[in-house]
Design an enzyme around this catalytic site. Structure first.
Site, mmCIF file in Angstrom:
data_model
loop_
_atom_site.group_PDB
_atom_site.id
_atom_site.type_symbol
_atom_site.label_atom_id
_atom_site.label_comp_id
_atom_site.label_asym_id
_atom_site.label_seq_id
_atom_site.Cartn_x
_atom_site.Cartn_y
_atom_site.Cartn_z
ATOM 1 N N ASP A 181 0.815 -1.216 0.000
ATOM 2 C CA ASP A 181 0.000 0.000 0.000
ATOM 3 C C ASP A 181 0.846 1.261 0.000
ATOM 4 O OD1 ASP A 181 -2.678 -0.716 -0.037
ATOM 5 O OD2 ASP A 181 -2.694 -1.210 2.091
HETATM 6 C C1 GLC Z 1 -0.777 2.569 6.058
HETATM 7 C C2 GLC Z 1 -0.006 1.370 6.571
HETATM 8 C C3 GLC Z 1 -0.132 0.198 5.670
HETATM 9 C C4 GLC Z 1 -1.578 -0.029 5.376
HETATM 10 C C5 GLC Z 1 -2.244 1.222 4.812
HETATM 11 C C6 GLC Z 1 -3.708 0.994 4.586
HETATM 12 O O1 GLC Z 1 -0.163 3.041 4.935
HETATM 13 O O2 GLC Z 1 1.328 1.656 6.737
HETATM 14 O O3 GLC Z 1 0.442 -0.925 6.261
HETATM 15 O O4 GLC Z 1 -1.719 -1.089 4.465
HETATM 16 O O5 GLC Z 1 -2.085 2.263 5.713
HETATM 17 O O6 GLC Z 1 -4.289 1.984 3.840
HETATM 18 C C1 GLC Z 2 -1.393 -3.815 5.443
HETATM 19 C C2 GLC Z 2 -2.627 -3.862 4.585
HETATM 20 C C3 GLC Z 2 -2.425 -4.782 3.401
HETATM 21 C C4 GLC Z 2 -1.178 -4.434 2.686
HETATM 22 C C5 GLC Z 2 0.020 -4.380 3.611
HETATM 23 C C6 GLC Z 2 1.263 -3.891 2.953
HETATM 24 O O1 GLC Z 2 -1.229 -5.004 6.097
HETATM 25 O O2 GLC Z 2 -3.734 -4.278 5.316
HETATM 26 O O3 GLC Z 2 -3.512 -4.708 2.524
HETATM 27 O O4 GLC Z 2 -0.982 -5.372 1.688
HETATM 28 O O5 GLC Z 2 -0.262 -3.539 4.699
HETATM 29 O O6 GLC Z 2 1.199 -2.548 2.665
#
Ligand code: GLC
Ligand code: GLC
Length: 809
Positions: free
Chosen positions: A483
């Protein structure tokens, strides 16, 4: 250093001191009503949606941390305390917290009085049941005053923490004998209230927080408890709470048991009132009738235990390594159930108001859950697929209550659609239910635009093909699995969301990870296409996959490892040419899982690079070198201080991809060693460093660039649970349902010389005995009911059959 121990026979983790390095929590509830409960009794509960149907209030990031919960205060002749130590924090002579499967039992003892509190949500019940047992261990008679306590949330947990100008005037309750009804907003549009009752006459009560606690007191010193005297307050606005006072006279050795129920009750819209202004209590009374006696509680608890025994019997191993067994047989599947239910909504790191059900998250969670209750996985698949958009893209999140896509976050995460294929394949393999492919499912929840589920998978697959970039690799969109790799974002405004800001909508930024994911799902997609009667589509899919594999090797290879991406300007991400972030983990794991570069040696090279550059004592970090400064063109990944989260943290979700990849190239020793590095039961001995629960995975362990290398954060709600279960159960221990048989192909290395495993699948039971020489690269030899077979696929037996399999690996 440890703070407790595993009780394997009871399937419990026993916390021996309340001074754990962080609140260690558990989840209550398996279906619709859920609670979070910490080892001191902190936490909260909700019905279905942690944001919109919150029963009790919880304040995150409080001081001290973990304040607020379902508390039982004791006043023993003026000496007041709480059995979970906090919030009163009076020293206990004995403390124990048993974290069980969907229940928690806290016992405290002080000055000859024992108080035991059992918390759980019975099956088929929208309520928590708390059984409190007081025992007089002293030689003299005791008169003990017990005060229950919950603080009600005004339902919408977000509004509850922000809208005080309204909320401090709307609180309403009714008190009827031993039962407190919280009915804020019931007079207008709500058709639900909370009920909070005890199965005995009360000697007092309170429903107004200030009356019970005192304006200047904290939860550690409620005035009513200090004085041993309830105020019998009836809340009118401000902050409604619920407290019962019970005076127990206990002869030496005598015990008294009380049953408290905290439930959610709904009435039909046209049957809300008993008489004007008085709520219809009939359904609440029916609920309370079920938990009048301690025997009823015993039965409900036994039913819950049986439910878990049944589910866990789907996959059990005996390996001689107790930590391996307890992860596989109990704790990892347990966490898989919780993540399946919660997605990323409510934990001690997720407030329950921020995120709904993630599209990618739910699909991955399902892969670790599907063997437990296939029917619920089916339902989830159909709900998730119904939020897909007609062009094959997907809302990134949807709300659990409405099951509708969340417009605020929107779509454009280009990996999302593919996870639907993986999840569907996992479901069909487990259940044999090919019929689901023909099930009619709407797009974007619009019943006028509906198609068979298979058509959804097709649009997922083709969404990738319709969105290829300049090198023929998939466009990344807002982000892929990571993300925080936001290649079209370019945010220079503080506070802007990296996930939803797209200042440049280019069609250049490409993801090698999505390419790997695409090649990985292609065989499953093709097989499902054949099953659904589309052999031409299957053939085309296989060709697309071949082409994508060639593209990855041509444009997605950096010399020693797979590239991560091309950015908006067409520059490489995750390349030796970069200053920081030269290598990122995701494509190394996924491309090798997909079989890319196996024959050519690229696969092995990539995994060797992971070992040499990314591996630490505490797991594999996401990237190296860590990004030292903010990169406008990379987004959130470079916003984190080095070593945390997606910037070179050990992001436990993706470690199992490398474990699986290691089994793909036959290195079982490596796979098992990597699995053990992050498995919580193996980290129990370093609980002081790790800090979080030793019975569940955390999303992240700080990487080697971090100040606090080895320290975990974000326990419980993470794709780590499902993926580690898939890695250990299907690839390392190696028993995996396929469409046409049960694959038995262990790859665990030399450390585990033999193991036996029972797998139930599609109604039959497979008893599998593995003798393991640990070579990993040699083909395994199987016998089925005494007869040798070719290959590693044990044909499915009819429901009811027992099949005995031996395996020499
Ligand atoms: C933040 C977190 C990430 C997560 C995202 C969800 O960026 O660091 O882990 O997946 O939010 O939108
Ligand atoms: C968080 C989010 C997941 C994403 C991950 C890496 O765990 O929930 O959707 O893939 O972060 O960013």
């Amino acid at each position: 250093m440890r703070f407790g121990h595993f009780d394997d026979a009871a399937r419990e983790y026993v916390i021996e001191t309340p001074r754990t390095p962080y609140p260690w929590i558990n989840y209550l509830g398996t279906e619709e009503f859920f609670g979070l409960v910490s080892h001191t009794g902190g936490g909260y509960c909700f019905y279905r949606d942690a944001r919109l149907r919150r029963l009790t209030r919880y304040r995150y990031n409080n001081v001290p941390t973990d304040v607020g919960g379902r508390y039982y205060y004791l006043n023993d002749g003026g000496d007041y305390w709480t059995p979970g130590w906090a919030p009163v924090k009076r020293e206990l002579d004995r403390y124990e917290c048993r974290v069980g499967l969907s229940y928690t039992k806290i016992t405290g003892e002080r000055k000859g009085l024992r108080a035991e509190v059992l918390y759980f949500v019975p099956l088929g019940t929208t309520a928590e049941v708390h059984r409190v047992t007081l025992t007089n261990l002293s030689p003299a008679k005791k008169i003990v005053k017990l005060f229950s306590f919950v603080e009600f949330c005004l339902w919408d947990a977000s509004d509850d923490q922000t809208n005080y100008q309204r909320n401090l005037s709307i609180g309403e309750v009714e008190v009827d004998g031993s039962t407190i009804y919280h009915k804020t907003e019931y007079r207008e549009r709500r058709d639900h209230y909370a009920v909070w009752s005890v199965n005995a006459p009360v000697d007092g009560f309170d429903t107004d927080r200030e009356s019970f606690v005192g304006l200047w007191n904290g939860f550690g010193e409620p005035q009513a408890v200090v004085e041993g005297r309830s105020r019998n307050s009836v809340a009118s606005g401000w902050s409604p709470i619920g407290s019962h006072q019970i005076v127990a006279e206990l002869a030496p050795g005598e015990a008294r048991t009380l049953v408290f129920v905290l439930g959610y009750v709904e009435n039909p819209k046209d049957d809300k009132w008993e008489r004007p202004g008085v709520v219809n209590k009939a359904p609440a009374r029916r609920l309370l009738e079920r938990f009048r006696t301690s025997e009823q509680v015993d039965e409900a608890l036994a039913a819950l235990r049986d439910y878990w025994t049944g589910m866990l019997s789907t996959y059990t191993v005996r390996s001689g390594d107790e930590r391996l067994d307890r992860m596989v047989n109990v704790w990892n599947p347990y966490q898989c159930m919780v993540t399946f239910n919660m997605s990323r909504s409510a934990s001690y790191f997720e407030t329950g108001i921020g995120r709904g059900m993630g599209f990618r998250d739910s699909n991955q969670d399902l892969m670790g859950f599907v063997h437990l209750v296939p029917a619920r996985a089916r339902e989830r698949l159909l709900d998730t697929a119904a939020t897909q958009k007609p062009d094959g893209s997907a809302y990134h999140q949807y709300q659990p209550l409405t099951k509708r896509g969340n417009n605020d976050v929107g779509s454009g995460f280009n990996d999302d659609p593919l996870w639907l294929i993986s999840a569907t394949a996992a479901y069909v393999k487990e259940s044999g239910d090919f019929g689901i492919l023909r099930e009619t499912v709407p797009f974007d929840n619009d019943p006028k635009d509906a198609a068979p589920l298979f058509e959804h998978l097709k649009r997922s697959f083709h969404h990738v093909l319709h969105n290829l970039g300049p090198h023929g690799l998939p466009l990344i969109g807002r982000a892929d699995w990571n993300d925080c790799l936001n290649l079209n974002c370019f945010s220079d405004t503080p506070g802007e969301s990296f996930q939803t800001t797209g200042n440049r909508t280019g069609r250049t930024a490409e993801s090698v990870f999505i390419a790997g994911l695409f090649v990985h799902v292609a065989p499953d997609y093709a097989a499902l296409a054949e099953a659904a009667g589309f052999p031409e589509e299957a053939k085309a899919a296989r060709e697309h996959a071949k082409r994508m594999e060639a593209t990855v090797l041509e444009h997605g290879w950096d010399g020693e490892w797979f590239l991560r991406a091309y950015d908006f300007f067409g520059k490489k991400v995750g390349s030796k040419e970069c200053e920081d972030g030269q290598i990122l983990i995701e494509p190394q794991g996924y491309c090798v899982m997909a079989g890319i570069g196996l024959a050519s040696g690229h696969a092995k090279k990539a995994l060797d690079s992971v070992r040499d550059r990314l591996e630490t004592d505490h797991g594999i970090v996401l990237n190296q070198p860590a990004y030292k400064e903010y990169h406008l063109e990379l987004g959130e990944i470079s916003s984190y201080p080095p070593g945390y989260k997606e910037n070179a943290g050990i992001f436990c979700h993706n470690n199992p991809w490398v474990m699986i990849a290691e089994t793909v190239i036959g290195r079982g020793d490596r796979a098992f060693a990597l699995w053990k590095k992050i498995a919580p039961a193996y980290r129990e001995d370093i609980s002081d460093l790790h800090r979080l629960e030793p019975y569940v995975y955390a999303q992240m362990i700080a990487g080697r660039d971090a100040v606090r290398h080895g320290e975990a954060k974000n326990s419980w709600l993470t794709g780590t649970a499902a993926w580690n279960f898939v890695a250990i159960s299907q690839h390392i221990l190696g028993v995996k349902p396929e469409l046409d048989g049960l694959r038995v192909s262990p790859c665990i290395g030399r450390e585990v010389a033999s193991f036996t495993l029972v797998r139930r699948c599609r109604g039959a039971e497979y008893r599998i005995c593995v003798r393991n020489a640990g070579a990993g690269s040699k083909p395994v030899r199987l016998t089925v009911d005494g007869r040798p077979i070719e290959g590693t696929l044990v044909p499915y037996a009819p429901a009811g059959a027992t099949v005995s399999v031996t395996c020499e690996a």
